[in-house]
Enzyme design. Structure first.
Site, PDB file in Angstrom:
ATOM      1  N   PRO A  48       0.852  -1.204   0.000  1.00 27.57           N
ATOM      2  CA  PRO A  48       0.000   0.000   0.000  1.00 27.57           C
ATOM      3  C   PRO A  48       0.880   1.244   0.000  1.00 27.57           C
ATOM      4  O   PRO A  48       1.834   1.339   0.779  1.00 27.57           O
ATOM      5  CB  PRO A  48      -0.788  -0.132   1.306  1.00 27.57           C
ATOM      6  CG  PRO A  48       0.071  -0.976   2.191  1.00 27.57           C
ATOM      7  CD  PRO A  48       0.906  -1.855   1.316  1.00 27.57           C
ATOM      8  N   ASP A  64      -4.010  -3.064  11.108  1.00 26.91           N
ATOM      9  CA  ASP A  64      -3.371  -4.352  10.855  1.00 26.91           C
ATOM     10  C   ASP A  64      -3.461  -5.292  12.047  1.00 26.91           C
ATOM     11  O   ASP A  64      -3.426  -6.517  11.887  1.00 26.91           O
ATOM     12  CB  ASP A  64      -1.909  -4.171  10.429  1.00 26.91           C
ATOM     13  CG  ASP A  64      -1.080  -3.351  11.408  1.00 26.91           C
ATOM     14  OD1 ASP A  64      -1.661  -2.660  12.274  1.00 26.91           O
ATOM     15  OD2 ASP A  64       0.162  -3.392  11.294  1.00 26.91           O
ATOM     16  N   ARG A  86      10.648   7.199   8.620  1.00 26.13           N
ATOM     17  CA  ARG A  86      10.830   8.368   7.758  1.00 26.13           C
ATOM     18  C   ARG A  86      11.347   9.554   8.554  1.00 26.13           C
ATOM     19  O   ARG A  86      10.962   9.763   9.701  1.00 26.13           O
ATOM     20  CB  ARG A  86       9.503   8.773   7.109  1.00 26.13           C
ATOM     21  CG  ARG A  86       8.878   7.735   6.229  1.00 26.13           C
ATOM     22  CD  ARG A  86       7.725   8.372   5.478  1.00 26.13           C
ATOM     23  NE  ARG A  86       6.664   7.410   5.225  1.00 26.13           N
ATOM     24  CZ  ARG A  86       5.514   7.723   4.654  1.00 26.13           C
ATOM     25  NH1 ARG A  86       5.279   8.965   4.284  1.00 26.13           N
ATOM     26  NH2 ARG A  86       4.591   6.809   4.459  1.00 26.13           N
ATOM     27  N   ASN A 110      -7.533   8.639  -2.291  1.00 25.48           N
ATOM     28  CA  ASN A 110      -6.999   8.425  -0.954  1.00 25.48           C
ATOM     29  C   ASN A 110      -8.099   8.005   0.007  1.00 25.48           C
ATOM     30  O   ASN A 110      -9.161   8.626   0.076  1.00 25.48           O
ATOM     31  CB  ASN A 110      -6.321   9.686  -0.437  1.00 25.48           C
ATOM     32  CG  ASN A 110      -5.772   9.515   0.967  1.00 25.48           C
ATOM     33  OD1 ASN A 110      -6.229  10.148   1.896  1.00 25.48           O
ATOM     34  ND2 ASN A 110      -4.821   8.629   1.123  1.00 25.48           N
ATOM     35  N   ASP A 146      -2.658   4.755  -3.080  1.00 29.03           N
ATOM     36  CA  ASP A 146      -3.826   5.289  -2.383  1.00 29.03           C
ATOM     37  C   ASP A 146      -3.856   6.815  -2.485  1.00 29.03           C
ATOM     38  O   ASP A 146      -3.792   7.526  -1.484  1.00 29.03           O
ATOM     39  CB  ASP A 146      -3.795   4.836  -0.921  1.00 29.03           C
ATOM     40  CG  ASP A 146      -5.144   4.962  -0.226  1.00 29.03           C
ATOM     41  OD1 ASP A 146      -6.149   4.544  -0.803  1.00 29.03           O
ATOM     42  OD2 ASP A 146      -5.168   5.459   0.912  1.00 29.03           O
TER      43      ASP A 146
END
Length: 357
Positions: A21, A192, A220, A81, A53
């Site tokens: 994704p 998840d 990140r 999105n 997405d």
């Protein structure tokens, strides 16, 4: 819009479908997709499903570049999105054709031998779910206890699994489809975890491949992962869904308590990180009230088993003592605020990335 080969019947079905994704993950996406091209499993045995997405940062063009350079390997989807990873993961499952399915974060990447080694072990061990050893890149943290050794079989509780509920695992796709296991698209964060919990509860065998690093988990520099930018109200609401999922799939007792302990230790405690004091007063009160509700509902017999530092924080939240909470946070060097994030999301929306074992 979907491009690339569809599932298709026949003997040439892949061994594994990798679902990626994607939402605004440049420049990390390049390394992610490159690691899939480099897999020793081979392209005839691999299907890569990249679900874009609604990216706006050049990820779309990068996906198209890889798909054009490697025809037959990539199936690509572009959709508006959805606000979280659940919808693109479900879309990937709809298109998956492999005997196994693996979910890879678009920030992350795999060792070249990862898929081949995982499929081989899953076949040899008849695994329904297989975890591969993860290592952190940058300030990311990953669970460690569950990866202490390679094991053909691990338990739901006792081998570190409750601390490793991310979806970055190999799943036998027939198990997923037999039970109709899907991601809850109403959860913008933590979606998840109920997916993984249900798969693990229903699995006949859960295995761990830990002889060397296979999955490289990247934090990140702009902290813009969807979980990191979710606000406290969203995280609190989604944390409540985690407790509800645990109650849905596990009977009262030690197994359920072990997963509840994890949620107090991680998701609830993270609500009271360094940025808590920067929230508006009404939002601080709301976070405390919501946390107190969950502690009252699920904390009996569990809260006293977490470490003293976290227990004290949650007890202050349960009492609604916002002033003491702020003082506790300010005095804790482990919760010193980081420099403001440069990017689209204000620092008060960062979720601390502690995933401790």
């Amino acid at each position: 819009m979907t491009t690339g080969p569809g599932p298709g019947p026949g003997p040439d079905r892949p061994d594994v479908s990798v679902v990626v994704p994607v939402h605004n993950t440049m420049p990390y996406l390049t390394r992610c997709l490159s690691s899939l091209v480099e897999q020793t499993l081979g392209r005839r045995r691999t299907q890569v499903i990249v679900v874009d997405d609604g990216s706006t940062d050049g990820s779309t063009e990068e996906i198209e570049r890889f798909a054009a350079q490697h025809p037959g390997l990539f199936t690509t989807v572009r959709q508006p999105n959805s606000g979280g990873p659940a919808a693109p993961c479900n879309r990937g499952l709809e298109l998956a054709a492999g005997r196994y399915v693996f979910f890879l974060g678009a920030d992350d990447h795999l060792a070249p031998v990862a898929l081949e080694r995982m499929v081989t072990m899953a076949d040899n061990c008849r695994s329904d779910v297989l975890l591969c050893k993860m290592v952190p890149i940058g300030e990311r943290t990953v669970p460690t206890g569950v990866f202490s050794r390679t094991a053909p079989v691990i338990r739901l509780v006792g081998d570190g699994l409750p601390w490793a509920l991310s979806n970055t695992k190999l799943f036998r796709r027939s198990l997923i489809e037999e039970h109709g296991i899907r991601y809850d698209e109403s959860m913008p964060a933590f979606s998840d975890q109920p997916f993984v919990l249900e798969a693990c509860v229903r699995a006949a065998r859960i295995s761990v491949l830990a002889d060397e690093p296979y999955y490289f988990a990247v934090r990140r520099t702009d902290s813009s992962n969807i979980t990191f930018r979710a606000g406290p109200a969203t995280r609190l609401s989604c944390a409540e869904r985690l407790f509800e999922a645990t109650c849905r799939f596990l009977a009262p007792g030690p197994l359920r308590d072990a997963f509840h302990k994890r949620h107090f230790h991680v998701e609830l405690f993270q609500l009271f990180g360094a940025d808590f004091a920067a929230l508006p007063p009404q939002e601080r009160e709301a976070v405390c009230t919501g946390a107190a509700r969950l502690i009252g509902a699920y904390g009996d017999g569990v809260l006293e088993r977490i470490d003293p530092r976290r227990r004290r924080t949650l007890e202050l939240a349960w009492r609604g003592d916002v002033a003491a909470l702020c003082a506790e946070i300010a005095a804790d060097p482990a919760r010193t605020p980081r420099p403001p994030t440069v990017g689209r999301f204000p620092a008060v929306r960062r979720l601390m990335a502690a995933m401790l074992d």
